[in-house]
Scaffold this active site. Structure first.
Site, PDB file in Angstrom:
ATOM      1  N   GLY A   9       0.807  -1.227   0.000  1.00  0.00           N
ATOM      2  CA  GLY A   9       0.000   0.000   0.000  1.00  0.00           C
ATOM      3  C   GLY A   9       0.835   1.269   0.000  1.00  0.00           C
ATOM      4  N   PRO A  13       6.114   8.988  -4.629  1.00  0.00           N
ATOM      5  CG  PRO A  13       5.964  10.898  -3.317  1.00  0.00           C
ATOM      6  CD  PRO A  13       6.441   9.481  -3.284  1.00  0.00           C
ATOM      7  CG  LEU A  15       9.938  14.876 -10.507  1.00  0.00           C
ATOM      8  CD1 LEU A  15       9.563  15.219 -11.926  1.00  0.00           C
ATOM      9  CD2 LEU A  15      10.397  16.082  -9.766  1.00  0.00           C
ATOM     10  N   GLY A  16      11.208  13.032  -7.588  1.00  0.00           N
ATOM     11  CA  GLY A  16      11.874  13.288  -6.311  1.00  0.00           C
ATOM     12  C   GLY A  16      13.035  14.243  -6.486  1.00  0.00           C
ATOM     13  CG  LEU A  17      15.935  17.464  -4.192  1.00  0.00           C
ATOM     14  CD1 LEU A  17      15.839  18.511  -5.317  1.00  0.00           C
ATOM     15  CD2 LEU A  17      16.032  18.156  -2.844  1.00  0.00           C
ATOM     16  N   GLY A  18      16.987  14.753  -6.218  1.00  0.00           N
ATOM     17  CA  GLY A  18      18.292  14.108  -6.107  1.00  0.00           C
ATOM     18  C   GLY A  18      19.221  14.966  -5.256  1.00  0.00           C
ATOM     19  CG  ASP A  43      17.941   9.107  -4.495  1.00  0.00           C
ATOM     20  OD1 ASP A  43      17.431   7.976  -4.411  1.00  0.00           O
ATOM     21  OD2 ASP A  43      19.148   9.300  -4.748  1.00  0.00           O
ATOM     22  CE1 TYR A  48      25.168   9.738  -4.252  1.00  0.00           C
ATOM     23  CE2 TYR A  48      23.031  10.508  -3.513  1.00  0.00           C
ATOM     24  CZ  TYR A  48      23.793   9.737  -4.364  1.00  0.00           C
ATOM     25  OH  TYR A  48      23.175   8.981  -5.330  1.00  0.00           O
TER      26      TYR A  48
END
Ligand code: A2P
Length: 317
Positions: A9, A13, A15-18, A43, A48
């Protein structure tokens, strides 16, 4: 915002932010701005080097009432030097502490590449461990325990070929829920998309804009610049959109999530609005013609002499 749906369930979304290449000092403001613009998917990755700042922004957004934790989809990734099964949970706990969260929505094995624990980036073949010695299946066993422990709601992989996915599925108790791969009109990955659809694995497109801010050492002199492609520009003009919006709408129309990186609120807003751009059949056909099998992130970093890794065996091509 359209979503990718999971059996339990949960919804991601698309479209995400890298946050790869978002510098500490910039990413805190970027994540706060993104959340107030309406981004609900961020993300991240340990490697990073900016998760603590992302975490500060997340905590402030949540405690300040801008968003509830359960409205956010947070992804992070296990680094290559923590592939030993006993190292997986401590690595996730470090990421959770940095992100100031008590669970992740999705945790990915960042690469099908194992490194010695003290090697953050390999300098020679001796810093790498062959997959025959530390198999992906063993690392995956550690990943599965994170789901059992409630620390990650979903687990998946990144940079896996179809052949490696097949092998993993054969031995896995919990099927990978995601493969996050480089994906854009110059590297369309049609066979991968078809395979993932057949077996029920979602796909996320990284470097959807061509990652032109990659470190110089990862760039070729003659490489084509995706955001300056004439066809992309022409389609953008026809829709009164930007080239970035065309690339993102293309990714979403193919059923993949996409994680454009930006630290600029205007561009973040523009990228999010790409979810509302509908490309027509002619646009899609013209973009299909742009395929040139161009990997901007080719994995050459791991193809060190005497490591057992080559670019060819990494991608199984
Ligand atoms: P910036 O962070 O300054 O906005 P990718 O997601 O493929 O890795 O690409 C990231 C690169 O694309 C970054 O240099 C980022 O710069 C830039 N970028 C992000 N959104 C846009 C946009 N809408 N138009 C142009 N460049 C963009």
């Amino acid at each position: 915002m359209r979503t990718l749906d999971f059996a339990n369930g949960d919804t991601l979304p698309m479209l995400g932010l890298g946050t790869w290449k978002s510098k500490p000092g910039e990413v805190y403001e970027a994540v706060k701005a993104a959340i107030s613009l309406g981004y609900r998917h961020i993300d991240c990755a340990h490697i990073y080097g900016n998760e603590a700042e992302v975490g500060q922004a997340l905590e402030e957004a949540i405690s300040g009432g801008a968003v509830r934790r359960e409205q956010l989809w947070i992804t992070s990734k296990l680094w290559n030097n923590a592939h030993a099964p006993e190292d997986v949970q401590p690595a996730l706990r470090e990421t959770l502490a940095n992100l100031r969260l008590d669970y992740l929505d999705l945790y990915l094995m960042h690469w099908p590449v194992a490194q010695k624990k003290d090697a953050v980036f390999p300098k020679s073949g001796a810093d790498l461990i062959a997959l025959e010695q530390l198999p992906v299946a063993d690392t995956w066993g550690g990943m599965e325990q994170l789901v059992d422990a409630g620390l990650a709601r979903h687990i998946g992989v990144s940079n896996f070929s179809v052949a490696k996915l097949r092998r993993l599925i054969d031995s896995a108790r919990i099927k990978p829920a995601m493969n996050q791969i480089e994906l854009h009109p110059y590297l369309q990955q049609n066979a991968m998309l078809e395979f993932c659809q057949q077996v029920g694995i979602h796909v996320t497109a990284y470097s959807p804009l061509g990652s032109s801010d990659r470190p110089a050492g990862m760039k070729a002199d003659d490489e084509p610049v995706l955001l300056e492609d004439a066809t992309v520009q022409r389609i953008a003009d026809a829709h009164q959109a930007s080239p970035a919006q065309v690339l993102l709408a293309w990714a979403l129309q193919r059923g993949t999530a996409a994680i454009p990186k930006s630290v600029n609120p205007e561009r973040m807003k523009q990228n999010l609005a790409a979810a509302d751009l509908a490309l027509n059949d002619n646009d899609i056909a013209a973009l299909a013609d742009l395929e040139r099998h161009r990997r901007y992130v080719d994995g050459a970093t791991w193809a060190l002499p005497d490591s057992g890794y080559t670019v060819a065996n990494l991608w199984d091509e």
